[in-house]
Design an enzyme around this catalytic site. Structure first.
Site, PDB file in Angstrom:
ATOM      1  N   ASN A 102       0.499  -1.150   0.019  1.00 19.34           N
ATOM      2  CA  ASN A 102      -0.101  -0.245   0.132  1.00 19.34           C
ATOM      3  C   ASN A 102       0.801   1.332   0.147  1.00 19.34           C
ATOM      4  O   ASN A 102       2.094   1.350   0.308  1.00 19.34           O
ATOM      5  CB  ASN A 102      -0.948  -0.038   1.465  1.00 19.34           C
ATOM      6  CG  ASN A 102      -1.884  -0.866   1.574  1.00 19.34           C
ATOM      7  OD1 ASN A 102      -1.789  -1.630   0.319  1.00 19.34           O
ATOM      8  ND2 ASN A 102      -2.480  -1.287   2.785  1.00 19.34           N
ATOM      9  N   ASP A 104      -0.473   4.582   1.411  1.00 17.38           N
ATOM     10  CA  ASP A 104      -1.819   5.117   1.795  1.00 17.38           C
ATOM     11  C   ASP A 104      -0.809   5.667   3.124  1.00 17.38           C
ATOM     12  O   ASP A 104      -1.292   6.676   4.010  1.00 17.38           O
ATOM     13  CB  ASP A 104      -2.854   4.813   1.733  1.00 17.38           C
ATOM     14  CG  ASP A 104      -2.683   3.337   2.802  1.00 17.38           C
ATOM     15  OD1 ASP A 104      -2.192   2.706   3.677  1.00 17.38           O
ATOM     16  OD2 ASP A 104      -3.618   2.604   2.527  1.00 17.38           O
ATOM     17  N   HIS A 119       5.852  -0.409  -2.789  1.00 10.00           N
ATOM     18  CA  HIS A 119       5.627   0.250  -4.110  1.00 10.00           C
ATOM     19  C   HIS A 119       5.295   2.003  -3.275  1.00 10.00           C
ATOM     20  O   HIS A 119       5.045   2.366  -3.763  1.00 10.00           O
ATOM     21  CB  HIS A 119       4.207   0.015  -3.922  1.00 10.00           C
ATOM     22  CG  HIS A 119       4.016  -1.551  -4.593  1.00 10.00           C
ATOM     23  ND1 HIS A 119       2.705  -2.223  -4.701  1.00 10.00           N
ATOM     24  CD2 HIS A 119       4.836  -2.038  -5.306  1.00 10.00           C
ATOM     25  CE1 HIS A 119       2.711  -3.393  -5.403  1.00 10.00           C
ATOM     26  NE2 HIS A 119       3.897  -3.942  -5.857  1.00 10.00           N
ATOM     27  N   CYS A 149       7.492  20.453  -9.646  1.00  5.83           N
ATOM     28  CA  CYS A 149       8.624  20.911  -9.170  1.00  5.83           C
ATOM     29  C   CYS A 149       8.986  21.783  -9.063  1.00  5.83           C
ATOM     30  O   CYS A 149       8.731  23.527  -9.413  1.00  5.83           O
ATOM     31  CB  CYS A 149       9.791  20.275 -10.092  1.00  5.83           C
ATOM     32  SG  CYS A 149      11.256  19.858  -8.775  1.00  5.83           S
ATOM     33  N   CYS A 152      12.438  22.407 -10.495  1.00  5.80           N
ATOM     34  CA  CYS A 152      12.529  22.896 -12.309  1.00  5.80           C
ATOM     35  C   CYS A 152      11.375  22.828 -13.217  1.00  5.80           C
ATOM     36  O   CYS A 152      11.229  23.231 -14.756  1.00  5.80           O
ATOM     37  CB  CYS A 152      13.356  21.880 -12.437  1.00  5.80           C
ATOM     38  SG  CYS A 152      12.926  19.797 -12.870  1.00  5.80           S
ATOM     39  N   GLY A 189      -5.003  -9.285   2.936  1.00  2.00           N
ATOM     40  CA  GLY A 189      -6.203  -8.039   2.091  1.00  2.00           C
ATOM     41  C   GLY A 189      -4.991  -7.793   0.895  1.00  2.00           C
ATOM     42  O   GLY A 189      -5.622  -7.350   0.411  1.00  2.00           O
ATOM     43  N   ASN A 215      -8.339 -12.674   4.327  1.00  4.73           N
ATOM     44  CA  ASN A 215      -9.407 -11.937   2.794  1.00  4.73           C
ATOM     45  C   ASN A 215     -10.252 -12.458   2.986  1.00  4.73           C
ATOM     46  O   ASN A 215     -10.549 -13.158   3.513  1.00  4.73           O
ATOM     47  CB  ASN A 215      -8.123 -12.557   1.607  1.00  4.73           C
ATOM     48  CG  ASN A 215      -8.202 -11.504   0.687  1.00  4.73           C
ATOM     49  OD1 ASN A 215      -9.397 -11.249   0.163  1.00  4.73           O
ATOM     50  ND2 ASN A 215      -7.356 -11.644  -0.148  1.00  4.73           N
ATOM     51  N   ALA A 234     -10.221  -7.282   7.988  1.00  4.34           N
ATOM     52  CA  ALA A 234      -9.448  -7.014   8.139  1.00  4.34           C
ATOM     53  C   ALA A 234      -9.237  -6.461   9.001  1.00  4.34           C
ATOM     54  O   ALA A 234      -8.796  -6.894  10.373  1.00  4.34           O
ATOM     55  CB  ALA A 234      -8.722  -6.379   7.228  1.00  4.34           C
TER      56      ALA A 234
HETATM   57  P1  NAD Z   1      -5.547  -5.946  -4.495  1.00  6.92           P
HETATM   58  O1  NAD Z   1      -6.773  -4.830  -5.022  1.00  6.92           O
HETATM   59  O2  NAD Z   1      -5.473  -7.367  -5.952  1.00  6.92           O
HETATM   60  O3  NAD Z   1      -7.098  -7.078  -3.717  1.00  6.92           O
HETATM   61  C1  NAD Z   1      -7.452  -6.524  -2.533  1.00  6.92           C
HETATM   62  C2  NAD Z   1      -7.356  -7.861  -1.575  1.00  6.92           C
HETATM   63  O4  NAD Z   1      -7.996  -7.462  -0.828  1.00  6.92           O
HETATM   64  C3  NAD Z   1      -8.250  -8.754  -2.496  1.00  6.92           C
HETATM   65  O5  NAD Z   1      -8.000 -10.036  -2.985  1.00  6.92           O
HETATM   66  C4  NAD Z   1      -9.880  -8.765  -1.699  1.00  6.92           C
HETATM   67  O6  NAD Z   1     -10.642  -9.710  -1.959  1.00  6.92           O
HETATM   68  C5  NAD Z   1      -9.129  -8.432  -0.417  1.00  6.92           C
HETATM   69  N1  NAD Z   1      -9.795  -7.170   0.379  1.00  6.92           N
HETATM   70  C6  NAD Z   1     -10.807  -5.950   0.051  1.00  6.92           C
HETATM   71  N2  NAD Z   1     -11.675  -5.498   1.449  1.00  6.92           N
HETATM   72  C7  NAD Z   1     -10.926  -6.849   2.551  1.00  6.92           C
HETATM   73  C8  NAD Z   1     -11.431  -6.506   3.987  1.00  6.92           C
HETATM   74  N3  NAD Z   1     -12.142  -5.789   4.423  1.00  6.92           N
HETATM   75  N4  NAD Z   1     -10.617  -7.750   4.116  1.00  6.92           N
HETATM   76  C9  NAD Z   1      -9.852  -8.467   3.697  1.00  6.92           C
HETATM   77  N5  NAD Z   1      -9.476  -8.946   2.492  1.00  6.92           N
HETATM   78  C10 NAD Z   1      -9.988  -7.717   1.781  1.00  6.92           C
HETATM   79  O7  NAD Z   1      -4.582  -5.183  -3.933  1.00  6.92           O
HETATM   80  P2  NAD Z   1      -3.210  -5.788  -3.923  1.00  6.92           P
HETATM   81  O8  NAD Z   1      -3.122  -7.073  -3.994  1.00  6.92           O
HETATM   82  O9  NAD Z   1      -3.194  -5.222  -2.781  1.00  6.92           O
HETATM   83  O10 NAD Z   1      -3.173  -5.173  -5.206  1.00  6.92           O
HETATM   84  C11 NAD Z   1      -3.415  -3.798  -5.771  1.00  6.92           C
HETATM   85  C12 NAD Z   1      -2.005  -2.839  -5.698  1.00  6.92           C
HETATM   86  O11 NAD Z   1      -1.993  -1.495  -5.580  1.00  6.92           O
HETATM   87  C13 NAD Z   1      -0.856  -3.238  -4.754  1.00  6.92           C
HETATM   88  O12 NAD Z   1      -0.441  -2.957  -5.903  1.00  6.92           O
HETATM   89  C14 NAD Z   1      -1.140  -2.008  -3.825  1.00  6.92           C
HETATM   90  O13 NAD Z   1       0.441  -0.954  -4.023  1.00  6.92           O
HETATM   91  C15 NAD Z   1      -1.738  -0.522  -5.428  1.00  6.92           C
HETATM   92  N6  NAD Z   1      -3.608   0.063  -4.326  1.00  6.92           N
HETATM   93  C16 NAD Z   1      -2.455   0.803  -3.366  1.00  6.92           C
HETATM   94  C17 NAD Z   1      -3.834   1.093  -2.676  1.00  6.92           C
HETATM   95  C18 NAD Z   1      -3.673   1.397  -1.048  1.00  6.92           C
HETATM   96  O14 NAD Z   1      -2.125   2.036  -1.029  1.00  6.92           O
HETATM   97  N7  NAD Z   1      -4.592   1.698  -0.085  1.00  6.92           N
HETATM   98  C19 NAD Z   1      -4.947   1.119  -2.907  1.00  6.92           C
HETATM   99  C20 NAD Z   1      -5.344   0.681  -4.032  1.00  6.92           C
HETATM  100  C21 NAD Z   1      -4.839   0.646  -5.126  1.00  6.92           C
END
Ligand code: NAD
Length: 250
Positions: A102, A104, A119, A149, A152, A189, A215, A234
């Site tokens: 994430n 965030d 990431h 920026c 620049c 998640g 998950n 979660a």
């Molecule tokens: P993904 O969206 O591919 O998968 C999310 C998973 O979480 C799913 O399998 C879903 O079933 C599960 N899920 C959803 N709500 C849930 C909950 N309340 N409790 C438990 N599980 C839950 O996400 P990913 O695998 O992290 O890959 C997506 C990419 O996008 C990542 O690389 C990430 O960097 C980026 N991303 C980040 C954010 C963030 O920073 N919050 C948000 C969206 C995407």
């Protein structure tokens, strides 16, 4: 989730080197949609189209239409019970670190200190031309769009890994080390579909770790990699299991 199952899994995890590996799902209940939730940002902005480095270099202002909305969603989000419980587990001395996909900053806001940002982190903006940095909060307050920026005047990019960009070397090395040394990898998640992050659970397992998965739904890991599945939200499962781990210490 069943309390007996939580108790049983806590006994398997107790006293082991635990590492958490988190994905977008852990932040869904903080109000940040994952890639797959219906009605979210990603229904309007296909990440494969908007979240690539090629798209950003070609037309940064267009990509900032998506980034601006994502930034607003992230700015309004607060850590939920799952983030807080993991921070507590670290304070208990029972969590070696978190590898998060994430961007965030919610683990850090919840108080977690050992966080590997696989990431990157959207709270920082960087200039691809001169490497200057600016905080996303400062750019938000200035209201300049897209943010430029200060040195620049190129369009700034969030310090996150877009599709097509390499993983920061230090984060990749630290994540691999944590995964290899973990005795328990707790995957929370993530759909485990974004490489190379998706290789980490297999790496941990091949080095001997117990892989625990939390998950809402089955993933590619559920059958082939996870030793234990704790299904559910979660924000419910993570605090419950950590409460059981805490009870074992008394
Ligand atoms: P993904 O969206 O591919 O998968 C999310 C998973 O979480 C799913 O399998 C879903 O079933 C599960 N899920 C959803 N709500 C849930 C909950 N309340 N409790 C438990 N599980 C839950 O996400 P990913 O695998 O992290 O890959 C997506 C990419 O996008 C990542 O690389 C990430 O960097 C980026 N991303 C980040 C954010 C963030 O920073 N919050 C948000 C969206 C995407």
């Amino acid at each position: 989730m069943d309390r007996d199952l939580a108790r049983q899994v806590a006994r398997q995890m107790h006293g082991k080197r635990i590492v958490a590996f988190t994905g977008a799902g852990i932040s869904v209940e903080s109000g940040i949609p994952d890639f797959r939730s219906p009605g979210g940002l990603w229904e309007r902005f296909d990440p494969e189209e908007y979240a690539t480095i090629e798209a950003f270099k070609r037309d940064p202002s267009r990509v900032w239409q998506m980034l601006r909305e994502l930034d607003a969603v992230i700015a309004a989000a607060r850590p939920n019970a799952a983030h807080s419980a993991l921070a507590h587990l670290e304070q208990m001395g029972a969590l070696c670190g978190i590898i998060t996909q994430n961007v965030d900053n919610l683990h850090q806001e919840a108080g977690s200190r050992k966080v590997v940002e696989f990431h990157g982190n959207g709270s920082r903006l960087i200039c691809l031309s001169c490497a200057a940095e600016k905080s996303a909060r400062a750019a938000r307050q200035e209201g300049s769009f897209p943010p430029l920026c200060p040195q620049c005047r190129e369009v700034l990019k969030p310090d996150v890994v877009l599709f097509g960009e390499p993983i920061p070397a230090e984060a990749a090395a630290e994540a691999s080390r944590l995964a290899r040394e973990a005795q328990v990898l707790w995957v929370i998640g993530t759909s485990a579909q974004v490489a190379p992050a998706s290789f980490l659970p297999r790496l941990a397992k091949s080095a001997g770790a117990l892989v625990v998965e939390t998950n809402l739904e089955a993933t590619v890991l559920t059958r082939s990699v996870a030793d234990v599945t704790l299904p559910g939200k979660a924000s419910e499962v993570v605090p419950l299991l950590i409460k059981e781990l805490e009870r074992l210490r008394c």
